[in-house]
Motif scaffolding. Structure first.
Motif, PDB file in Angstrom:
ATOM      1  N   LYS A  65      31.312  46.256  40.427  1.00  0.00           N
ATOM      2  CA  LYS A  65      31.249  46.747  39.056  1.00  0.00           C
ATOM      3  C   LYS A  65      32.250  46.001  38.176  1.00  0.00           C
ATOM      4  O   LYS A  65      31.925  45.550  37.085  1.00  0.00           O
ATOM      5  N   ARG A  66      33.476  45.840  38.655  1.00  0.00           N
ATOM      6  CA  ARG A  66      34.521  45.145  37.890  1.00  0.00           C
ATOM      7  C   ARG A  66      34.196  43.658  37.724  1.00  0.00           C
ATOM      8  O   ARG A  66      34.525  43.032  36.715  1.00  0.00           O
ATOM      9  N   ALA A  67      33.516  43.068  38.723  1.00  0.00           N
ATOM     10  CA  ALA A  67      33.231  41.629  38.728  1.00  0.00           C
ATOM     11  C   ALA A  67      32.061  41.239  37.826  1.00  0.00           C
ATOM     12  O   ALA A  67      31.804  40.048  37.647  1.00  0.00           O
ATOM     13  N   GLU A  68      31.380  42.197  37.235  1.00  0.00           N
ATOM     14  CA  GLU A  68      30.204  41.890  36.416  1.00  0.00           C
ATOM     15  C   GLU A  68      30.508  40.952  35.256  1.00  0.00           C
ATOM     16  O   GLU A  68      29.640  40.214  34.815  1.00  0.00           O
ATOM     17  N   THR A  69      31.743  40.942  34.772  1.00  0.00           N
ATOM     18  CA  THR A  69      32.087  40.126  33.605  1.00  0.00           C
ATOM     19  C   THR A  69      32.822  38.829  33.979  1.00  0.00           C
ATOM     20  O   THR A  69      33.305  38.118  33.103  1.00  0.00           O
ATOM     21  N   ILE A  70      32.889  38.522  35.259  1.00  0.00           N
ATOM     22  CA  ILE A  70      33.660  37.369  35.751  1.00  0.00           C
ATOM     23  C   ILE A  70      32.765  36.146  35.938  1.00  0.00           C
ATOM     24  O   ILE A  70      31.649  36.251  36.446  1.00  0.00           O
ATOM     25  N   THR A  71      33.286  34.990  35.559  1.00  0.00           N
ATOM     26  CA  THR A  71      32.666  33.709  35.873  1.00  0.00           C
ATOM     27  C   THR A  71      33.718  32.839  36.545  1.00  0.00           C
ATOM     28  O   THR A  71      34.822  32.669  36.008  1.00  0.00           O
ATOM     29  N   ILE A  72      33.382  32.318  37.724  1.00  0.00           N
ATOM     30  CA  ILE A  72      34.257  31.356  38.394  1.00  0.00           C
ATOM     31  C   ILE A  72      33.755  29.975  38.007  1.00  0.00           C
ATOM     32  O   ILE A  72      32.578  29.657  38.198  1.00  0.00           O
ATOM     33  N   THR A  73      34.637  29.179  37.443  1.00  0.00           N
ATOM     34  CA  THR A  73      34.281  27.867  36.916  1.00  0.00           C
ATOM     35  C   THR A  73      35.359  26.866  37.291  1.00  0.00           C
ATOM     36  O   THR A  73      36.297  27.195  38.025  1.00  0.00           O
ATOM     37  N   VAL A  74      35.239  25.657  36.793  1.00  0.00           N
ATOM     38  CA  VAL A  74      36.265  24.632  37.013  1.00  0.00           C
ATOM     39  C   VAL A  74      36.792  24.198  35.651  1.00  0.00           C
ATOM     40  O   VAL A  74      36.024  23.906  34.740  1.00  0.00           O
ATOM     41  N   GLU A  75      38.114  24.202  35.532  1.00  0.00           N
ATOM     42  CA  GLU A  75      38.781  23.734  34.312  1.00  0.00           C
ATOM     43  C   GLU A  75      39.887  22.772  34.721  1.00  0.00           C
ATOM     44  O   GLU A  75      40.705  23.104  35.583  1.00  0.00           O
ATOM     45  N   ASN A  76      39.883  21.595  34.147  1.00  0.00           N
ATOM     46  CA  ASN A  76      40.899  20.580  34.452  1.00  0.00           C
ATOM     47  C   ASN A  76      40.996  20.290  35.948  1.00  0.00           C
ATOM     48  O   ASN A  76      42.085  20.136  36.497  1.00  0.00           O
ATOM     49  N   GLY A  77      39.846  20.281  36.625  1.00  0.00           N
ATOM     50  CA  GLY A  77      39.807  19.947  38.045  1.00  0.00           C
ATOM     51  C   GLY A  77      40.234  21.051  38.982  1.00  0.00           C
ATOM     52  O   GLY A  77      40.381  20.822  40.184  1.00  0.00           O
ATOM     53  N   GLU A  78      40.427  22.264  38.471  1.00  0.00           N
ATOM     54  CA  GLU A  78      40.849  23.396  39.299  1.00  0.00           C
ATOM     55  C   GLU A  78      39.927  24.588  39.071  1.00  0.00           C
ATOM     56  O   GLU A  78      39.367  24.753  37.989  1.00  0.00           O
ATOM     57  N   LEU A  79      39.803  25.426  40.111  1.00  0.00           N
ATOM     58  CA  LEU A  79      39.028  26.656  39.953  1.00  0.00           C
ATOM     59  C   LEU A  79      39.689  27.548  38.914  1.00  0.00           C
ATOM     60  O   LEU A  79      40.920  27.647  38.868  1.00  0.00           O
ATOM     61  N   ALA A  80      38.879  28.186  38.101  1.00  0.00           N
ATOM     62  CA  ALA A  80      39.390  29.085  37.071  1.00  0.00           C
ATOM     63  C   ALA A  80      38.488  30.305  36.994  1.00  0.00           C
ATOM     64  O   ALA A  80      37.296  30.232  37.269  1.00  0.00           O
ATOM     65  N   ILE A  81      39.077  31.419  36.618  1.00  0.00           N
ATOM     66  CA  ILE A  81      38.328  32.664  36.463  1.00  0.00           C
ATOM     67  C   ILE A  81      38.320  33.026  34.988  1.00  0.00           C
ATOM     68  O   ILE A  81      39.377  33.170  34.362  1.00  0.00           O
ATOM     69  N   GLN A  82      37.128  33.158  34.444  1.00  0.00           N
ATOM     70  CA  GLN A  82      36.962  33.600  33.061  1.00  0.00           C
ATOM     71  C   GLN A  82      36.474  35.040  33.112  1.00  0.00           C
ATOM     72  O   GLN A  82      35.558  35.351  33.861  1.00  0.00           O
ATOM     73  N   ASP A  83      37.103  35.893  32.320  1.00  0.00           N
ATOM     74  CA  ASP A  83      36.744  37.309  32.310  1.00  0.00           C
ATOM     75  C   ASP A  83      36.401  37.723  30.891  1.00  0.00           C
ATOM     76  O   ASP A  83      37.268  37.768  30.023  1.00  0.00           O
ATOM     77  N   GLU A  84      35.118  38.002  30.663  1.00  0.00           N
ATOM     78  CA  GLU A  84      34.666  38.419  29.328  1.00  0.00           C
ATOM     79  C   GLU A  84      35.288  39.731  28.904  1.00  0.00           C
ATOM     80  O   GLU A  84      35.404  40.013  27.715  1.00  0.00           O
ATOM     81  N   ALA A  85      35.695  40.572  29.873  1.00  0.00           N
ATOM     82  CA  ALA A  85      36.230  41.894  29.545  1.00  0.00           C
ATOM     83  C   ALA A  85      37.750  41.902  29.474  1.00  0.00           C
ATOM     84  O   ALA A  85      38.341  42.949  29.273  1.00  0.00           O
ATOM     85  N   SER A  86      38.395  40.758  29.600  1.00  0.00           N
ATOM     86  CA  SER A  86      39.845  40.717  29.589  1.00  0.00           C
ATOM     87  C   SER A  86      40.393  41.185  28.259  1.00  0.00           C
ATOM     88  O   SER A  86      39.956  40.744  27.199  1.00  0.00           O
ATOM     89  N   SER A  87      41.361  42.065  28.345  1.00  0.00           N
ATOM     90  CA  SER A  87      41.961  42.585  27.111  1.00  0.00           C
ATOM     91  C   SER A  87      43.107  41.704  26.626  1.00  0.00           C
ATOM     92  O   SER A  87      43.580  41.872  25.511  1.00  0.00           O
ATOM     93  N   GLY A  88      43.579  40.812  27.491  1.00  0.00           N
ATOM     94  CA  GLY A  88      44.663  39.924  27.103  1.00  0.00           C
ATOM     95  C   GLY A  88      45.988  40.639  26.933  1.00  0.00           C
ATOM     96  O   GLY A  88      46.884  40.165  26.242  1.00  0.00           O
ATOM     97  N   CYS A  89      46.175  41.789  27.583  1.00  0.00           N
ATOM     98  CA  CYS A  89      47.401  42.552  27.405  1.00  0.00           C
ATOM     99  C   CYS A  89      48.562  42.001  28.209  1.00  0.00           C
ATOM    100  O   CYS A  89      49.703  42.367  27.973  1.00  0.00           O
ATOM    101  N   CYS A  90      48.289  41.145  29.167  1.00  0.00           N
ATOM    102  CA  CYS A  90      49.379  40.607  29.990  1.00  0.00           C
ATOM    103  C   CYS A  90      49.605  39.148  29.682  1.00  0.00           C
ATOM    104  O   CYS A  90      48.765  38.420  29.376  1.00  0.00           O
TER     105      CYS A  90
END
Length: 90
Positions: A65-90
């Protein structure tokens, strides 16, 4: 959860060099509630992974359920996690 083709290729290489065959996703408490954490794992008898773009991912229903908004991608040659639901509070 989505895994881009570029991330899939990188994950397959990582699996091969680390004698693993799947990702394991768990929830971990953080300052913002819960965060997804990914680990390399090896499937065992009885495991029922979810296949995402050909990558096996072990995760419980609450993690799915929590992973529904996650995309694992590559940025600058490294794995990256993009989260559409991230609130950016941290």
């Amino acid at each position: 959860m989505k895994i881009t083709n570029e991330a899939k290729k990188m994950l397959e290489e990582i699996f091969s060099s680390n004698d693993c065959d799947c990702l394991k996703a768990i929830l971990q408490k953080s300052c913002c509630g819960t965060s997804l954490v990914f680990n390399l794992a090896k499937l065992k008898d009885g495991d029922e992974p979810t296949s995402i773009n050909g990558i096996s991912v072990l995760m419980e229903d609450d993690v799915k359920k929590r992973a529904e908004t996650i995309t694992i991608t590559v940025e600058n040659g490294e794995l990256a996690i993009q989260d559409e639901a991230s609130s950016g509070c941290c």
